[in-house]
Design an enzyme around this catalytic site. Structure first.
Site, PDB file in Angstrom:
ATOM      1  N   ARG A 275       0.870  -1.229   0.021  1.00 17.58           N
ATOM      2  CA  ARG A 275       0.036  -0.019  -0.114  1.00 17.58           C
ATOM      3  C   ARG A 275       0.933   1.328  -0.179  1.00 17.58           C
ATOM      4  O   ARG A 275       1.847   1.140   0.493  1.00 17.58           O
ATOM      5  CB  ARG A 275      -1.228  -0.005   1.087  1.00 17.58           C
TER       6      ARG A 275
ATOM      7  N   HIS B 147      -2.025   0.920  -9.641  1.00 19.49           N
ATOM      8  CA  HIS B 147      -2.706   0.052  -8.477  1.00 19.49           C
ATOM      9  C   HIS B 147      -3.303  -1.171  -9.229  1.00 19.49           C
ATOM     10  O   HIS B 147      -4.387  -1.235  -8.975  1.00 19.49           O
ATOM     11  CB  HIS B 147      -3.713   0.727  -7.570  1.00 19.49           C
TER      12      HIS B 147
HETATM   13  P1  NAP Z   1      -1.757 -11.692   4.260  1.00 15.88           P
HETATM   14  O1  NAP Z   1      -1.830 -13.249   3.879  1.00 15.88           O
HETATM   15  O2  NAP Z   1      -2.564 -11.297   5.421  1.00 15.88           O
HETATM   16  O3  NAP Z   1      -0.145 -11.777   4.622  1.00 15.88           O
HETATM   17  C1  NAP Z   1       0.359 -10.526   5.630  1.00 15.88           C
HETATM   18  C2  NAP Z   1       1.818 -10.959   5.960  1.00 15.88           C
HETATM   19  O4  NAP Z   1       2.291  -9.668   6.314  1.00 15.88           O
HETATM   20  C3  NAP Z   1       2.212 -11.806   6.705  1.00 15.88           C
HETATM   21  O5  NAP Z   1       3.142 -12.910   6.431  1.00 15.88           O
HETATM   22  C4  NAP Z   1       2.287 -11.308   8.177  1.00 15.88           C
HETATM   23  O6  NAP Z   1       2.948 -11.892   8.939  1.00 15.88           O
HETATM   24  C5  NAP Z   1       2.992  -9.873   7.712  1.00 15.88           C
HETATM   25  N1  NAP Z   1       2.814  -8.941   8.462  1.00 15.88           N
HETATM   26  C6  NAP Z   1       1.547  -8.247   8.834  1.00 15.88           C
HETATM   27  N2  NAP Z   1       2.108  -7.480   9.763  1.00 15.88           N
HETATM   28  C7  NAP Z   1       3.342  -7.254   9.838  1.00 15.88           C
HETATM   29  C8  NAP Z   1       4.323  -6.690  11.093  1.00 15.88           C
HETATM   30  N3  NAP Z   1       3.983  -5.632  11.636  1.00 15.88           N
HETATM   31  N4  NAP Z   1       5.490  -6.874  10.790  1.00 15.88           N
HETATM   32  C9  NAP Z   1       6.056  -7.978  10.079  1.00 15.88           C
HETATM   33  N5  NAP Z   1       5.231  -8.619   9.344  1.00 15.88           N
HETATM   34  C10 NAP Z   1       3.784  -8.110   9.039  1.00 15.88           C
HETATM   35  O7  NAP Z   1      -1.755 -10.865   3.206  1.00 15.88           O
HETATM   36  P2  NAP Z   1      -1.897 -10.849   1.418  1.00 15.88           P
HETATM   37  O8  NAP Z   1      -2.861 -11.653   1.051  1.00 15.88           O
HETATM   38  O9  NAP Z   1      -0.334 -11.720   1.286  1.00 15.88           O
HETATM   39  O10 NAP Z   1      -1.904  -9.248   0.751  1.00 15.88           O
HETATM   40  C11 NAP Z   1      -0.706  -8.588   1.472  1.00 15.88           C
HETATM   41  C12 NAP Z   1      -1.093  -6.989   1.037  1.00 15.88           C
HETATM   42  O11 NAP Z   1      -0.950  -6.919  -0.262  1.00 15.88           O
HETATM   43  C13 NAP Z   1      -2.704  -6.796   0.961  1.00 15.88           C
HETATM   44  O12 NAP Z   1      -2.994  -6.380   2.519  1.00 15.88           O
HETATM   45  C14 NAP Z   1      -2.655  -5.597   0.296  1.00 15.88           C
HETATM   46  O13 NAP Z   1      -2.481  -4.479   0.823  1.00 15.88           O
HETATM   47  C15 NAP Z   1      -1.566  -5.835  -0.594  1.00 15.88           C
HETATM   48  N6  NAP Z   1      -2.257  -6.109  -2.112  1.00 15.88           N
HETATM   49  C16 NAP Z   1      -1.822  -5.365  -3.069  1.00 15.88           C
HETATM   50  C17 NAP Z   1      -2.693  -5.581  -4.236  1.00 15.88           C
HETATM   51  C18 NAP Z   1      -2.100  -4.570  -5.573  1.00 15.88           C
HETATM   52  O14 NAP Z   1      -2.572  -4.847  -6.607  1.00 15.88           O
HETATM   53  N7  NAP Z   1      -0.985  -3.882  -5.253  1.00 15.88           N
HETATM   54  C19 NAP Z   1      -3.141  -6.616  -4.648  1.00 15.88           C
HETATM   55  C20 NAP Z   1      -3.641  -7.436  -3.639  1.00 15.88           C
HETATM   56  C21 NAP Z   1      -3.039  -6.937  -2.263  1.00 15.88           C
HETATM   57  P3  NAP Z   1       2.711 -13.269   9.657  1.00 15.88           P
HETATM   58  O15 NAP Z   1       2.390 -14.310   8.639  1.00 15.88           O
HETATM   59  O16 NAP Z   1       3.834 -13.576  10.831  1.00 15.88           O
HETATM   60  O17 NAP Z   1       1.455 -13.189  10.389  1.00 15.88           O
HETATM   61  C1  GLV Z   2      -5.803  -4.856  -3.880  1.00 13.07           C
HETATM   62  O1  GLV Z   2      -5.030  -4.135  -3.653  1.00 13.07           O
HETATM   63  C2  GLV Z   2      -6.235  -5.807  -2.784  1.00 13.07           C
HETATM   64  O2  GLV Z   2      -6.190  -5.407  -1.724  1.00 13.07           O
HETATM   65  O3  GLV Z   2      -6.876  -6.767  -3.331  1.00 13.07           O
END
Ligand code: NAP
Ligand code: GLV
Length: 309
Positions: free
Chosen positions: A224, A272
């Site tokens: 983000r 994005h």
């Molecule tokens: P997720 O499965 O919830 O994974 C989040 C990861 O971040 C986990 O490994 C977590 O650690 C780690 N984390 C959270 N807080 C932390 C902290 N304070 N210190 C260290 N590590 C931390 O999420 P995801 O599905 O992979 O998605 C991640 C993010 O990608 C979304 O929240 C969104 O903002 C972004 N995103 C962007 C797009 C785009 O098009 N640009 C698309 C989709 C998503 P633990 O595993 O130890 O809990």
């Molecule tokens: C996109 O940014 C998502 O969070 O799925």
């Protein structure tokens, strides 16, 4: 079941059609044609205006359009007794791996330098660096980070990860917790941010953390915009500390036309769309959660309000 849809970023008519195809019995309402707010059972939302969710007194499920939920949790009046579910989708995950691989390889293979040389009709042989000599560091080792990490290992990169808890993934050196952030950053030639935006991760890519990266490192942010302190990133690029940055997400979206990122020679801006939820692919998991709600079964892909992701 009455489902309210609100998003200014998604094609809401397409989403309504995809949901109706999966579940013709659903009573789907597109904001602001909400009808009686007391009838709304489920809200499918992206960045809802503060107070919208609280205005549905019988809400039973909040469903995010996407993987990230920071835009929903930003509402100070969010009814936290209502379960909040997010999207976890194979196509979205694959899309993120494509995006990260594309930009890692672009940096790794010096594509921008070669394109510049071509523009100047310059035939200049560039020494290749073996992938095994580059460390790609992934902040956030969840659904997206984990998938990306495995793809990078397959390409032969050294891969490091940083998350809250320790991870065990073949070929990946795992760092965890604030105490190990410095050790992680010190080895990353290419830093990839795939963290959720929470109070703990806001501004995590800052002057201090950037200064811990090896000189000449690259940054890819697809988490983000709030993860990056923009002035600090610009300073690191202009002071020749960083070689380049690819940014898909921004503090303010759309990025305003006079923002320096647009024209910075070391910055690549994408709007994005590193990865997206495709209605036909994601509608089945949303309908599945609605059916679970109807049957009193546990809701899947739940967000932990306390952790913020
Ligand atoms: P997720 O499965 O919830 O994974 C989040 C990861 O971040 C986990 O490994 C977590 O650690 C780690 N984390 C959270 N807080 C932390 C902290 N304070 N210190 C260290 N590590 C931390 O999420 P995801 O599905 O992979 O998605 C991640 C993010 O990608 C979304 O929240 C969104 O903002 C972004 N995103 C962007 C797009 C785009 O098009 N640009 C698309 C989709 C998503 P633990 O595993 O130890 O809990
Ligand atoms: C996109 O940014 C998502 O969070 O799925």
């Amino acid at each position: 079941m009455a489902v309210l849809i609100y998003s200014r970023n998604h094609p809401v008519e397409d989403w309504a059609a995809a949901l109706r195809k999966e579940a013709p019995d659903l009573d789907i309402r597109l904001h602001p044609q909400t009808g009686n707010p007391a009838e709304i059972d489920v809200a499918l939302v992206w960045k809802p205006p503060p107070g919208l969710l609280q205005s549905f007194p019988n809400l039973k499920l909040i469903q995010s359009f996407g993987a990230g939920v920071d835009g929903i949790l930003a509402d100070p009046n969010i009814p936290k007794h209502v379960p909040l579910a997010r999207v976890v989708d194979g196509r979205l995950t694959q899309g993120m791996s494509e995006y990260v691989l594309l930009h890692v390889l672009r940096f790794h293979r010096q594509v921008d330098t070669m394109a510049n040389n071509q523009r100047n009709r310059t035939w200049r042989w560039l020494p290749l660096v073996d992938a095994s000599e580059r460390v790609v560091g992934i902040m956030g080792m969840g659904t997206l980070g984990g998938h990306v990490a495995r793809k990078l290992v397959d390409f032969g990169f050294q891969v490091a990860s940083w998350s809250r808890g320790l991870k065990a993934v073949d070929g990946v050196t795992s760092f965890h917790g604030d105490d190990h952030l410095e050790g992680f950053l010190r080895i990353c030639n290419i830093l990839v941010c795939l963290l959720p935006l929470t109070p703990q991760t806001r501004g995590i890519i800052s002057r201090r953390t950037l200064s811990l990266l090896p000189r000449g490192a690259y940054v890819i942010n697809a988490g983000r915009g709030g993860h990056v302190v923009e002035a600090d990133l610009l300073h690191a690029l202009d002071s020749e500390w960083l070689s380049g940055a690819t940014l898909d997400v921004f503090n303010e979206e759309p990025l305003r036309p006079d923002h320096p990122f647009w024209t910075h020679p070391k910055v690549t801006v994408t709007p994005h769309n590193a990865a997206d939820s495709i209605p036909a692919h994601v509608a089945p998991q949303i309908v599945d959660n609605i059916r679970r709600l109807q049957q009193g079964l546990p809701i899947l892909r739940l967000v932990d309000y306390a952790r913020g992701y």
